[in-house]
Design a protein around this motif. Structure first.
Motif, PDB file in Angstrom:
ATOM      1  N   ARG A  69     -16.669  14.583  70.377  1.00  0.00           N
ATOM      2  CA  ARG A  69     -15.601  14.881  69.426  1.00  0.00           C
ATOM      3  C   ARG A  69     -15.494  13.795  68.364  1.00  0.00           C
ATOM      4  O   ARG A  69     -15.271  14.086  67.183  1.00  0.00           O
ATOM      5  N   VAL A  70     -15.659  12.558  68.769  1.00  0.00           N
ATOM      6  CA  VAL A  70     -15.597  11.455  67.818  1.00  0.00           C
ATOM      7  C   VAL A  70     -16.758  11.536  66.841  1.00  0.00           C
ATOM      8  O   VAL A  70     -16.585  11.355  65.621  1.00  0.00           O
ATOM      9  N   ARG A  71     -17.959  11.826  67.344  1.00  0.00           N
ATOM     10  CA  ARG A  71     -19.110  11.946  66.448  1.00  0.00           C
ATOM     11  C   ARG A  71     -18.875  13.046  65.414  1.00  0.00           C
ATOM     12  O   ARG A  71     -19.188  12.870  64.229  1.00  0.00           O
ATOM     13  N   ALA A  72     -18.322  14.161  65.850  1.00  0.00           N
ATOM     14  CA  ALA A  72     -18.062  15.261  64.918  1.00  0.00           C
ATOM     15  C   ALA A  72     -17.010  14.872  63.884  1.00  0.00           C
ATOM     16  O   ALA A  72     -17.171  15.134  62.677  1.00  0.00           O
ATOM     17  N   ASP A  73     -15.938  14.235  64.333  1.00  0.00           N
ATOM     18  CA  ASP A  73     -14.854  13.871  63.415  1.00  0.00           C
ATOM     19  C   ASP A  73     -15.287  12.826  62.398  1.00  0.00           C
ATOM     20  O   ASP A  73     -14.868  12.864  61.232  1.00  0.00           O
ATOM     21  N   LEU A  74     -16.113  11.863  62.841  1.00  0.00           N
ATOM     22  CA  LEU A  74     -16.493  10.765  61.966  1.00  0.00           C
ATOM     23  C   LEU A  74     -17.816  11.009  61.247  1.00  0.00           C
ATOM     24  O   LEU A  74     -18.229  10.194  60.417  1.00  0.00           O
ATOM     25  N   GLY A  75     -18.471  12.105  61.554  1.00  0.00           N
ATOM     26  CA  GLY A  75     -19.680  12.455  60.822  1.00  0.00           C
ATOM     27  C   GLY A  75     -20.896  11.645  61.198  1.00  0.00           C
ATOM     28  O   GLY A  75     -21.794  11.437  60.370  1.00  0.00           O
ATOM     29  N   VAL A  76     -20.961  11.161  62.448  1.00  0.00           N
ATOM     30  CA  VAL A  76     -22.157  10.468  62.922  1.00  0.00           C
ATOM     31  C   VAL A  76     -22.799  11.314  64.013  1.00  0.00           C
ATOM     32  O   VAL A  76     -22.142  12.137  64.648  1.00  0.00           O
ATOM     33  N   PHE A 154     -17.941   6.591  55.915  1.00  0.00           N
ATOM     34  CA  PHE A 154     -19.213   5.999  56.319  1.00  0.00           C
ATOM     35  C   PHE A 154     -20.105   7.051  56.948  1.00  0.00           C
ATOM     36  O   PHE A 154     -19.649   8.125  57.361  1.00  0.00           O
ATOM     37  N   ASP A 155     -21.406   6.738  57.004  1.00  0.00           N
ATOM     38  CA  ASP A 155     -22.338   7.467  57.852  1.00  0.00           C
ATOM     39  C   ASP A 155     -22.719   6.529  59.002  1.00  0.00           C
ATOM     40  O   ASP A 155     -22.191   5.415  59.112  1.00  0.00           O
ATOM     41  N   ALA A 156     -23.619   6.971  59.867  1.00  0.00           N
ATOM     42  CA  ALA A 156     -23.965   6.159  61.033  1.00  0.00           C
ATOM     43  C   ALA A 156     -24.535   4.790  60.644  1.00  0.00           C
ATOM     44  O   ALA A 156     -24.112   3.763  61.220  1.00  0.00           O
ATOM     45  N   ASN A 163     -20.420  -3.549  62.183  1.00  0.00           N
ATOM     46  CA  ASN A 163     -20.299  -3.935  63.601  1.00  0.00           C
ATOM     47  C   ASN A 163     -19.697  -2.817  64.432  1.00  0.00           C
ATOM     48  O   ASN A 163     -18.899  -3.059  65.352  1.00  0.00           O
ATOM     49  N   CYS A 164     -20.108  -1.594  64.121  1.00  0.00           N
ATOM     50  CA  CYS A 164     -19.687  -0.412  64.869  1.00  0.00           C
ATOM     51  C   CYS A 164     -18.148  -0.322  64.928  1.00  0.00           C
ATOM     52  O   CYS A 164     -17.584   0.106  65.932  1.00  0.00           O
TER      53      CYS A 164
END
Length: 260
Positions: A69-76, A154-156, A163-164
């Motif tokens: 869910r976090v990857r989807a929301d943040l686009g990474v 941001f992107d990945a 620093n993530c």
């Protein structure tokens, strides 16, 4: 991205930490943003080198974006890792009150409940999940503070360069791993007592130990004593000055922090 561009971006991100002012990614000159994961880590290394004077030496790793869910929301689209710095790691067991952190140190902070590990043995790359379990000395409940020095745009590669999104971690009481079903470990995130989100250990790459073995592979092994946070079990929760965030785990206990 050449070395000069990596140095320039690391310097800009370090200034964002110091001044608590976001860098506008659209304002960075062409070639100044990382276009690959490898380039992101090259910037991250330079950034961490600049941060250690104020935030102490690296004591471990934080894994990010293990939650779908976090990857989807943040686009990474894949996990990443950053470094945990000594002065940014807070022990919630040192007093009766929640760990208090100053709001003015952050641009737009958010909180994430996580399972953290401290290693009692070296963990090599390509280790099995059973080997990872045996290497863990302590499992700890944690709330991570995350912040974006690029205004949550941001992107990945850029998130990794930053620093993530590391901004600090609060650790609760630890316990041994032997009796814990970490894939089923549930947690509820609350802000000022109001539920924000909930999740389970399986939200971290299917199992927190799977996240740990992913990291060991990514960094070619982890030494004894390393502290590792394994990624958010919920979506990041917004928290503002004067608010208290808490994470209540089914078996690991609870941990909380307050923004002052």
């Amino acid at each position: 991205m050449n070395d000069a561009a990596a140095d320039d971006l690391a310097a800009a991100l370090a200034t964002a930490h110091e001044t608590v002012t976001a860098v506008d990614p659209d304002g960075v000159p062409t070639g100044g943003l990382p276009s690959s994961i490898d380039a992101g880590y090259r910037v991250q290394t330079r950034l961490v080198d600049r941060l250690v004077a104020d935030r102490g030496d690296p004591v471990g790793y934080k894994i990010g974006f293990t939650n779908e869910r976090v990857r989807a929301d943040l686009g990474v689209d894949e996990p990443g890792y950053g470094r945990l710095l000594e002065e940014s790691v807070h022990d919630a067991t040192d007093g009766d009150e929640p760990v208090s952190v100053p709001t003015e140190e952050f641009i737009d902070p958010r909180v994430e409940p996580e399972v953290a590990f401290r290693l009692g043995d070296d963990l090599p790359a390509d280790a099995s999940r059973d080997r990872a379990h045996d290497a863990v000395e302590t499992v700890l409940p944690a709330i991570e503070l995350v912040d974006s020095r690029t205004g949550w745009a941001f992107d990945a590669p850029l998130a990794i360069a930053d620093n993530c999104l590391d901004a600090g971690i609060v650790l609760g009481d630890g316990t041994g791993p032997s009796s814990l079903a970490l894939g089923e470990e549930s947690v509820t995130l609350r802000v000022d007592g109001e539920p924000s989100d909930s999740g389970v250990g399986a939200d971290a790459l299917g199992h927190p130990l799977a996240a740990l073995t992913w990291l060991a592979d990514a960094v070619d092994g982890l030494p004894v004593g390393t502290l590792v946070t394994t990624g958010s079990l919920t979506e990041p929760g917004s928290v503002a000055a004067g608010e208290t965030a808490s994470a209540t785990f089914a078996s690991l206990g609870s941990v909380e922090l307050r923004l002052r």
